[in-house]
Scaffold this motif. Sequence first.
Motif, PDB file in Angstrom:
ATOM      1  N   LEU A 109       0.859  -1.181   0.000  1.00 19.30           N
ATOM      2  CA  LEU A 109       0.000   0.000   0.000  1.00 19.30           C
ATOM      3  C   LEU A 109       0.895   1.230   0.000  1.00 19.30           C
ATOM      4  N   ASN A 110       0.920   1.941  -1.137  1.00 16.94           N
ATOM      5  CA  ASN A 110       1.674   3.191  -1.252  1.00 16.94           C
ATOM      6  C   ASN A 110       0.733   4.365  -1.024  1.00 16.94           C
ATOM      7  N   ILE A 111       1.155   5.302  -0.169  1.00 22.33           N
ATOM      8  CA  ILE A 111       0.361   6.499   0.084  1.00 22.33           C
ATOM      9  C   ILE A 111       1.174   7.698  -0.392  1.00 22.33           C
ATOM     10  N   ALA A 112       0.662   8.379  -1.410  1.00 26.19           N
ATOM     11  CA  ALA A 112       1.373   9.516  -1.991  1.00 26.19           C
ATOM     12  C   ALA A 112       1.043  10.782  -1.200  1.00 26.19           C
ATOM     13  N   LEU A 113       2.038  11.292  -0.473  1.00 22.84           N
ATOM     14  CA  LEU A 113       1.878  12.490   0.364  1.00 22.84           C
ATOM     15  C   LEU A 113       2.920  13.529  -0.030  1.00 22.84           C
ATOM     16  N   ALA A 114       2.499  14.792  -0.124  1.00 21.02           N
ATOM     17  CA  ALA A 114       3.395  15.850  -0.599  1.00 21.02           C
ATOM     18  C   ALA A 114       4.040  15.380  -1.906  1.00 21.02           C
ATOM     19  N   TYR A 115       3.188  14.860  -2.780  1.00 26.03           N
ATOM     20  CA  TYR A 115       3.670  14.203  -3.991  1.00 26.03           C
ATOM     21  C   TYR A 115       3.464  15.081  -5.221  1.00 26.03           C
ATOM     22  N   GLY A 116       4.458  15.071  -6.103  1.00 24.70           N
ATOM     23  CA  GLY A 116       4.358  15.726  -7.403  1.00 24.70           C
ATOM     24  C   GLY A 116       5.168  14.946  -8.409  1.00 24.70           C
ATOM     25  N   GLY A 117       4.546  14.493  -9.492  1.00 25.13           N
ATOM     26  CA  GLY A 117       5.226  13.654 -10.459  1.00 25.13           C
ATOM     27  C   GLY A 117       6.396  14.343 -11.140  1.00 25.13           C
ATOM     28  N   ARG A 118       6.230  15.597 -11.538  1.00 26.25           N
ATOM     29  CA  ARG A 118       7.320  16.316 -12.190  1.00 26.25           C
ATOM     30  C   ARG A 118       8.484  16.534 -11.229  1.00 26.25           C
ATOM     31  N   THR A 119       8.153  16.873  -9.998  1.00 29.16           N
ATOM     32  CA  THR A 119       9.197  17.065  -8.992  1.00 29.16           C
ATOM     33  C   THR A 119       9.986  15.780  -8.791  1.00 29.16           C
ATOM     34  N   GLU A 120       9.298  14.673  -8.783  1.00 23.64           N
ATOM     35  CA  GLU A 120       9.933  13.371  -8.617  1.00 23.64           C
ATOM     36  C   GLU A 120      10.940  13.108  -9.728  1.00 23.64           C
ATOM     37  N   LEU A 121      10.548  13.339 -10.982  1.00 20.00           N
ATOM     38  CA  LEU A 121      11.446  13.125 -12.108  1.00 20.00           C
ATOM     39  C   LEU A 121      12.591  14.129 -12.116  1.00 20.00           C
ATOM     40  N   LEU A 122      12.294  15.359 -11.712  1.00 20.93           N
ATOM     41  CA  LEU A 122      13.328  16.390 -11.662  1.00 20.93           C
ATOM     42  C   LEU A 122      14.413  16.025 -10.655  1.00 20.93           C
ATOM     43  N   ARG A 182      -8.457  13.590 -16.202  1.00 22.65           N
ATOM     44  CA  ARG A 182      -7.032  13.895 -16.294  1.00 22.65           C
ATOM     45  C   ARG A 182      -6.309  13.116 -15.201  1.00 22.65           C
ATOM     46  N   THR A 183      -5.025  12.865 -15.433  1.00 22.73           N
ATOM     47  CA  THR A 183      -4.269  12.041 -14.485  1.00 22.73           C
ATOM     48  C   THR A 183      -3.414  12.868 -13.529  1.00 22.73           C
ATOM     49  N   SER A 184      -3.423  14.189 -13.666  1.00 23.93           N
ATOM     50  CA  SER A 184      -2.860  15.100 -12.666  1.00 23.93           C
ATOM     51  C   SER A 184      -1.436  14.765 -12.248  1.00 23.93           C
ATOM     52  N   ASN A 185      -0.577  14.474 -13.243  1.00 30.48           N
ATOM     53  CA  ASN A 185       0.843  14.365 -12.927  1.00 30.48           C
ATOM     54  C   ASN A 185       1.121  13.233 -11.941  1.00 30.48           C
ATOM     55  N   PHE A 186       0.339  12.164 -12.021  1.00 30.60           N
ATOM     56  CA  PHE A 186       0.430  11.083 -11.041  1.00 30.60           C
ATOM     57  C   PHE A 186       1.255   9.927 -11.589  1.00 30.60           C
ATOM     58  N   LEU A 187       2.344   9.599 -10.921  1.00 33.29           N
ATOM     59  CA  LEU A 187       3.221   8.483 -11.265  1.00 33.29           C
ATOM     60  C   LEU A 187       3.557   8.458 -12.760  1.00 33.29           C
ATOM     61  N   PRO A 188       4.092   9.556 -13.312  1.00 31.23           N
ATOM     62  CA  PRO A 188       4.314   9.611 -14.760  1.00 31.23           C
ATOM     63  C   PRO A 188       5.276   8.550 -15.269  1.00 31.23           C
ATOM     64  N   TRP A 189       6.311   8.230 -14.497  1.00 32.42           N
ATOM     65  CA  TRP A 189       7.287   7.231 -14.949  1.00 32.42           C
ATOM     66  C   TRP A 189       6.655   5.835 -14.989  1.00 32.42           C
ATOM     67  N   HIS A 190       5.922   5.496 -13.948  1.00 28.90           N
ATOM     68  CA  HIS A 190       5.408   4.137 -13.818  1.00 28.90           C
ATOM     69  C   HIS A 190       4.083   3.915 -14.539  1.00 28.90           C
ATOM     70  N   ALA A 191       3.324   4.979 -14.783  1.00 32.80           N
ATOM     71  CA  ALA A 191       2.025   4.834 -15.456  1.00 32.80           C
ATOM     72  C   ALA A 191       2.132   5.141 -16.947  1.00 32.80           C
ATOM     73  N   ASN A 192       2.614   6.331 -17.298  1.00 34.28           N
ATOM     74  CA  ASN A 192       2.718   6.698 -18.708  1.00 34.28           C
ATOM     75  C   ASN A 192       3.701   5.792 -19.430  1.00 34.28           C
ATOM     76  N   GLY A 193       4.810   5.486 -18.778  1.00 35.68           N
ATOM     77  CA  GLY A 193       5.812   4.626 -19.400  1.00 35.68           C
ATOM     78  C   GLY A 193       5.310   3.216 -19.637  1.00 35.68           C
ATOM     79  N   ASN A 194       4.311   2.797 -18.863  1.00 36.34           N
ATOM     80  CA  ASN A 194       3.752   1.455 -19.016  1.00 36.34           C
ATOM     81  C   ASN A 194       2.451   1.461 -19.813  1.00 36.34           C
ATOM     82  N   GLU A 195       2.057   2.637 -20.337  1.00 37.31           N
ATOM     83  CA  GLU A 195       0.802   2.777 -21.077  1.00 37.31           C
ATOM     84  C   GLU A 195      -0.370   2.214 -20.278  1.00 37.31           C
TER      85      GLU A 195
END
Length: 311
Positions: free
Chosen positions: A148-161, A209-222
């Motif tokens: 169970l992952n809980i995304a807190l103070a989370y931002g997908g772009r910030t994560e990749l940056l 819209r997916t609101s910048n959520f887990l872009p690496w793991h979701a968008n990359g996996n289609e």
Amino acid sequence: MKRWLRRRVDWAYEQLLSREISGAPTHVAVIQDGNRRYARQRGGDAPDGHRAGAETTERVLEWCQDVGVEELTLYTFSTENFERPDDENEELFDLLCEKLYEFADADRVHDNEVCIRVLGDVGRLPERVQDAVDYAEEQTRGYDRFVLNIALAYGGRTELLCAARSVARDVESDDLEPAEIDVETIESRLYDRTVRDVDLIIRTGGDERTSNFLPWHANGNEAAVFFCTPYWPEFSKPDFLRGIRTYEHREASWRRTRARRALALLGAVSEPELAEAKAVVDRFRDSLPTGEQPDEDEETDGLEAGGQAAD
């Protein structure tokens, strides 16, 4: 009478959906939208909606385990949420602390070996929330049956940056060669522990819209995406099963597309690529309609023709 009839119809629909589902995604990610609108609709305040939403979260955790999902990620508090009124956020932080401690001590969490992890910039959260995060993670650290992952103070772009800056620092200090940078290099800098690729994103509340959520793991996996109109506190098991069905349809379509592309390659590319195409056809053969499935002779002829063309 109407309420009883409605419950019977809902129950029958749930049973129908359950029978239609033959498999489950490994990792489901949920954008829990609509708590505040739910509360306003009923004359309450935002904290009332967040507390009602927390009850839905507990039910969804059970539903995931029922159908065989192995990892669930909840988008609970984004970096943009810090801009909301302080009094609203303080009450939400209190609720987060309460639920983290409650989950960490719950028998059902330990009986099902649920590993609780928090994703995001935890250092931006109040100290009491950080303490609750540390407690929940430590209490469940040894489990791996369900995550169970809980995304807190989370931002997908910030994560990749942050991951990109980490790589750049290592390249600059000669600890990493640019040619050595691969997928694993980036993934190892996103989280301390492995997060599976996302198979299905569910968003409640009506926004598509997916609101910048887990872009690496979701968008990359289609990942498949299921948008639905109920606010998060109203999200029901039939809604959840409809999301799972969306994933199954998306997966079946993806398999058919891969098989058709591979068949088209059999007579048109070089020998090494033909071997790869044949392997894809063999893997996804059953996903094609019967009339489109090639027999062994057709595949062999394609390989021989391709090999002659390559020569």
